[in-house]
Design a protein around this motif. Sequence first.
Motif, PDB file in Angstrom:
ATOM      1  N   GLN A   1       0.850  -1.201   0.000  1.00  0.00           N
ATOM      2  CA  GLN A   1       0.000   0.000   0.000  1.00  0.00           C
ATOM      3  C   GLN A   1       0.883   1.248   0.000  1.00  0.00           C
ATOM      4  OE1 GLN A   1      -2.322  -1.190   3.593  1.00  0.00           O
ATOM      5  NE2 GLN A   1      -4.103  -0.642   2.354  1.00  0.00           N
TER       6      GLN A   1
ATOM      7  N   ARG B   1      -2.586   9.229  12.481  1.00  0.00           N
ATOM      8  CA  ARG B   1      -3.223   7.979  12.048  1.00  0.00           C
ATOM      9  C   ARG B   1      -2.869   7.753  10.588  1.00  0.00           C
ATOM     10  NH1 ARG B   1      -4.538  12.641  12.630  1.00  0.00           N
ATOM     11  NH2 ARG B   1      -6.128  12.365  14.235  1.00  0.00           N
ATOM     12  N   MET B   2      -3.083   6.495  10.157  1.00  0.00           N
ATOM     13  CA  MET B   2      -2.815   6.152   8.762  1.00  0.00           C
ATOM     14  C   MET B   2      -4.031   6.481   7.904  1.00  0.00           C
ATOM     15  SD  MET B   2       0.221   5.006   8.875  1.00  0.00           S
ATOM     16  CE  MET B   2       0.405   4.392   7.187  1.00  0.00           C
ATOM     17  N   LEU B   3      -3.764   6.969   6.685  1.00  0.00           N
ATOM     18  CA  LEU B   3      -4.813   7.249   5.703  1.00  0.00           C
ATOM     19  C   LEU B   3      -4.310   6.818   4.337  1.00  0.00           C
ATOM     20  CD1 LEU B   3      -5.904  10.862   6.773  1.00  0.00           C
ATOM     21  CD2 LEU B   3      -7.072   8.723   7.303  1.00  0.00           C
ATOM     22  N   ILE B   4      -5.203   6.936   3.356  1.00  0.00           N
ATOM     23  CA  ILE B   4      -4.868   6.582   1.979  1.00  0.00           C
ATOM     24  C   ILE B   4      -4.857   7.851   1.125  1.00  0.00           C
ATOM     25  CG2 ILE B   4      -5.808   5.400  -0.065  1.00  0.00           C
ATOM     26  CD1 ILE B   4      -4.578   3.449   1.903  1.00  0.00           C
TER      27      ILE B   4
ATOM     28  N   ALA C   1      -9.426  11.494   2.297  1.00  0.00           N
ATOM     29  CA  ALA C   1     -10.851  11.603   2.632  1.00  0.00           C
ATOM     30  C   ALA C   1     -11.123  10.980   3.979  1.00  0.00           C
ATOM     31  CB  ALA C   1     -11.691  10.917   1.562  1.00  0.00           C
ATOM     32  N   THR C   2     -12.031  11.612   4.702  1.00  0.00           N
ATOM     33  CA  THR C   2     -12.431  11.101   6.008  1.00  0.00           C
ATOM     34  C   THR C   2     -13.733  11.784   6.420  1.00  0.00           C
ATOM     35  OG1 THR C   2     -11.611  10.493   8.201  1.00  0.00           O
ATOM     36  CG2 THR C   2     -11.184  12.753   7.472  1.00  0.00           C
TER      37      THR C   2
ATOM     38  N   SER D   1     -14.975  13.060  12.539  1.00  0.00           N
ATOM     39  CA  SER D   1     -13.932  12.273  13.210  1.00  0.00           C
ATOM     40  C   SER D   1     -13.040  13.200  14.045  1.00  0.00           C
ATOM     41  CB  SER D   1     -13.076  11.552  12.164  1.00  0.00           C
ATOM     42  OG  SER D   1     -12.374  12.503  11.370  1.00  0.00           O
ATOM     43  N   ARG D   2     -12.191  12.581  14.850  1.00  0.00           N
ATOM     44  CA  ARG D   2     -11.234  13.385  15.636  1.00  0.00           C
ATOM     45  C   ARG D   2     -10.380  14.262  14.727  1.00  0.00           C
ATOM     46  NH1 ARG D   2      -6.837  11.317  20.151  1.00  0.00           N
ATOM     47  NH2 ARG D   2      -5.746  13.307  20.316  1.00  0.00           N
ATOM     48  N   LYS D   3      -9.847  13.662  13.640  1.00  0.00           N
ATOM     49  CA  LYS D   3      -9.007  14.456  12.747  1.00  0.00           C
ATOM     50  C   LYS D   3      -9.798  15.560  12.083  1.00  0.00           C
ATOM     51  CE  LYS D   3      -8.701  10.522  10.209  1.00  0.00           C
ATOM     52  NZ  LYS D   3     -10.078  10.062  10.520  1.00  0.00           N
TER      53      LYS D   3
HETATM   54  C1  LIG Z   1      -3.584   1.633   6.024  1.00  0.00           C
HETATM   55  C2  LIG Z   1      -4.756   2.392   6.601  1.00  0.00           C
HETATM   56  C3  LIG Z   1      -5.476   3.242   5.777  1.00  0.00           C
HETATM   57  C4  LIG Z   1      -6.559   3.973   6.275  1.00  0.00           C
HETATM   58  N1  LIG Z   1      -7.207   4.852   5.438  1.00  0.00           N
HETATM   59  C5  LIG Z   1      -8.178   5.651   5.933  1.00  0.00           C
HETATM   60  C6  LIG Z   1      -8.773   6.661   5.112  1.00  0.00           C
HETATM   61  O1  LIG Z   1      -8.424   6.854   3.930  1.00  0.00           O
HETATM   62  N2  LIG Z   1      -9.748   7.441   5.665  1.00  0.00           N
HETATM   63  C7  LIG Z   1     -10.155   7.289   6.972  1.00  0.00           C
HETATM   64  O2  LIG Z   1     -11.042   8.029   7.412  1.00  0.00           O
HETATM   65  N3  LIG Z   1      -9.587   6.353   7.797  1.00  0.00           N
HETATM   66  C8  LIG Z   1      -8.618   5.533   7.295  1.00  0.00           C
HETATM   67  N4  LIG Z   1      -8.007   4.602   8.123  1.00  0.00           N
HETATM   68  C9  LIG Z   1      -8.411   4.569   9.551  1.00  0.00           C
HETATM   69  C10 LIG Z   1      -7.682   5.709  10.301  1.00  0.00           C
HETATM   70  O3  LIG Z   1      -6.320   5.355  10.535  1.00  0.00           O
HETATM   71  C11 LIG Z   1      -8.315   6.097  11.657  1.00  0.00           C
HETATM   72  O4  LIG Z   1      -8.315   4.977  12.509  1.00  0.00           O
HETATM   73  C12 LIG Z   1      -9.731   6.629  11.555  1.00  0.00           C
HETATM   74  O5  LIG Z   1      -9.885   7.453  10.400  1.00  0.00           O
HETATM   75  C13 LIG Z   1     -10.091   7.442  12.802  1.00  0.00           C
HETATM   76  O6  LIG Z   1      -9.102   8.439  12.997  1.00  0.00           O
HETATM   77  P1  LIG Z   1      -9.300   9.685  14.024  1.00  0.00           P
HETATM   78  O7  LIG Z   1      -9.994   9.126  15.232  1.00  0.00           O
HETATM   79  O8  LIG Z   1      -7.915  10.153  14.337  1.00  0.00           O
HETATM   80  O9  LIG Z   1     -10.100  10.728  13.311  1.00  0.00           O
HETATM   81  C14 LIG Z   1      -6.937   3.835   7.638  1.00  0.00           C
HETATM   82  C15 LIG Z   1      -6.216   2.961   8.463  1.00  0.00           C
HETATM   83  C16 LIG Z   1      -5.137   2.257   7.952  1.00  0.00           C
HETATM   84  C17 LIG Z   1      -4.344   1.370   8.882  1.00  0.00           C
END
Ligand SMILES: Cc1cc2nc3c(=O)[nH]c(=O)nc-3n(C[C@H](O)[C@H](O)[C@H](O)COP(=O)(O)O)c2cc1C
Length: 172
Positions: free
Chosen positions: A49, A67-70, A82-83, A87-89
């Motif tokens: 990834q 945190r991890m995102l894409i 995108a999120t 959310s917290r972020k």
């Molecule tokens: C590899 C990976 C990719 C992720 N991609 C996303 C994403 O694109 N968007 C998203 O909202 N959360 C994604 N997550 C989950 C976030 O890491 C996170 O747990 C969630 O968004 C809540 O974050 P917050 O409480 O800090 O707002 C992903 C987690 C992993 C491990």
Amino acid sequence: MSDSFRLMLRALPDFPENLPAFDPASAPADPSDLFRSWLREALAAGVRQPHAFSLATANAAGNLSSRMLILKDLDADGWHFATARTSRKGKELSENQRAAMNFYWSEVGRQVRVSGSVVQLSVAASARDWAERPAADGSENPSWQLYAVQPREIEFWQADPGRRHIRHCYEL
Ligand SMILES: Cc1cc2nc3c(=O)[nH]c(=O)nc-3n(C[C@H](O)[C@H](O)[C@H](O)COP(=O)(O)O)c2cc1C
């Protein structure tokens, strides 16, 4: 107990042999071009990834979270992710627009960090991102938000087997 954990960590493998070469003198002027080619090379080297990154945000008091995102796209608007706004972020970004991204590809010993401020992209673009997700079911999600990091600084880091690690920085 803690000694054995410490020693176990110490004995873990370092970067792989045969790391790719990187000459900052011949790097493209546009950091997006360099990022696209590094991402393709990470993919070719077996990174599953390469579009996954850590996003660090902070609230108004300066307390940090990550945190991890894409990564969803890279264009003139910035580096897209995108999120949920709820959310917290999402809440932290509404209090403090600054954020930092970090990509790490161990198979090629490369790291890219990006920092700057975050903007919200359009309702239509956010809806399209929601609709394109793998488990799309025709639903709508009004709190789903496409954001873009607009970089002030981008740093490319290449590990070197002789530990002469290379850094190449763009300030925008
Ligand atoms: C590899 C990976 C990719 C992720 N991609 C996303 C994403 O694109 N968007 C998203 O909202 N959360 C994604 N997550 C989950 C976030 O890491 C996170 O747990 C969630 O968004 C809540 O974050 P917050 O409480 O800090 O707002 C992903 C987690 C992993 C491990």
